[in-house]
Design an enzyme around this catalytic site. Sequence first.
Site: not given
Ligand code: EPU
Length: 422
Positions: A22-23, A93, A117, A122-124, A309, A331, A401
């Site tokens: 998926k990812n 997301r 969520c 999970r901010p961006v 995960d 994480i 999902r």
């Molecule tokens: N974070 C921030 N700001 C940002 C981005 C991240 O504070 O702008 C923080 C997050 O809140 C978290 C950490 O940094 O505490 C890491 O988050 P990351 O951005 O790596 O997560 P993601 O890219 O949103 C992907 C996977 C997740 C997986 C995480 C960690 C996808 C589509 N999703 O999420 O998968 O848990 O990396 O490996 O690739 C799942 O498949 O169930 C799932 C949640």
Amino acid sequence: MDALIIEGPSKLSGKVDISGSKNSALPLLFASILFDEKVTYENIPRLWDIETTLQLLEVMGCDTEWDKEKGRVSILPQISKKVAPYEQVKKMRAGILALGPLIAKYGDAKVSLPGGCAIGARPVNYHIEALRRLGVTVEVEEGYIHASVKNKLVGAEILFPEVTVTGTENLLYAGVMAEGTTILQNAACEPEVVALGEFLKSCGAKISGLGTHTITIQGSPLKIPETPVRIPADRIEAGTWVSIALATRSPLELNHCDASQMTSVLAAFRQMGAKIEELNQGTTLKVIPADKYLPLHIETAPYPGFPTDMQAQILTLLCLAEGRSTIVESIFENRFMHVAELQRLGAKIEVNGNVATVEGPVGFQGAPIMATDLRASACLVLAGLISKGTTRVSRIYHLDRGYQRLDEKLRRLGAKITRVAE
Ligand code: EPU
């Protein structure tokens, strides 16, 4: 919404085919936005998140086709609206992955903020700050990220404050289309990031350092991929199946895996006492359970560490281990929602901040429980399989999902599991 009813305890036997990741599929599908011609994919898993991604691309004007039986998707990326609406992003997301390719190709994007969520805020902000460094103007208004660039994106050096998987992916799209060199420091090493980078390289991108924390990208024109893009095996689905085999004490053979991406997970299972044979260059895993399991201390970490995960699934398995285990979730700040549900089945788990202490072994007794997020759903199904009596797992929307037909695969191996509408 559907629920699953499981009659346990289950004994399984046979072989399971692991589906495409998926990812990995999501960022590769969003990469189609970077092209003008049709892009074709194979080994696409049958998941709701794929459905949502294709809907999002359709809203933007793309023509998409999905042959679910063959696992093939083709996308003709005719982007007329550079918008990722809340309607789709709220369901998934990973819709934030529209931001990088839209700004890279069209210099303009309006992408809904994903919101929080079940597993955390999970901010961006890291995605946004990094894009600003490449010359993107970003305003956040009425729940949307409005991004635009005047002329061209210009390469820059970016240091991510924390490792972010989708953040690194968004910057890969942007970096390949930017003028000059982009250096990503503290970049994610996850295999899904590497797969996206390798795909872009096969289209002419100049990227070095994939699989390390420093990725260097030289902006260069892209050409359409010559062959269908193949989605790699889902390392988290494979890990989930290892935990199912071990918890139900059923020897299982898992096919279409990539053991090289599962080192930390396989090491943890082996430390507990499981025997896992890697055959056919690691594409087949033969899982041989043990009578007794040893407790463990685990800390989730970015790749190659133990993946967040897989935390819910191993936590459930550790309820069967003899003694006290501890799991530190490093994480996400709120990823123990499954604990309260496991406690309803008899688990002895205490959560203090981001540390869960598990006492084992315990025998589970079936009860009605509720799924909260994707990986939590998988651990609750696993718990249902080892519980005595009936377990009803409600709200399995999350499971669909991210796991291709988990209940069907389980039924084929001998589990008494039925799907009902609620
Ligand atoms: N974070 C921030 N700001 C940002 C981005 C991240 O504070 O702008 C923080 C997050 O809140 C978290 C950490 O940094 O505490 C890491 O988050 P990351 O951005 O790596 O997560 P993601 O890219 O949103 C992907 C996977 C997740 C997986 C995480 C960690 C996808 C589509 N999703 O999420 O998968 O848990 O990396 O490996 O690739 C799942 O498949 O169930 C799932 C949640």
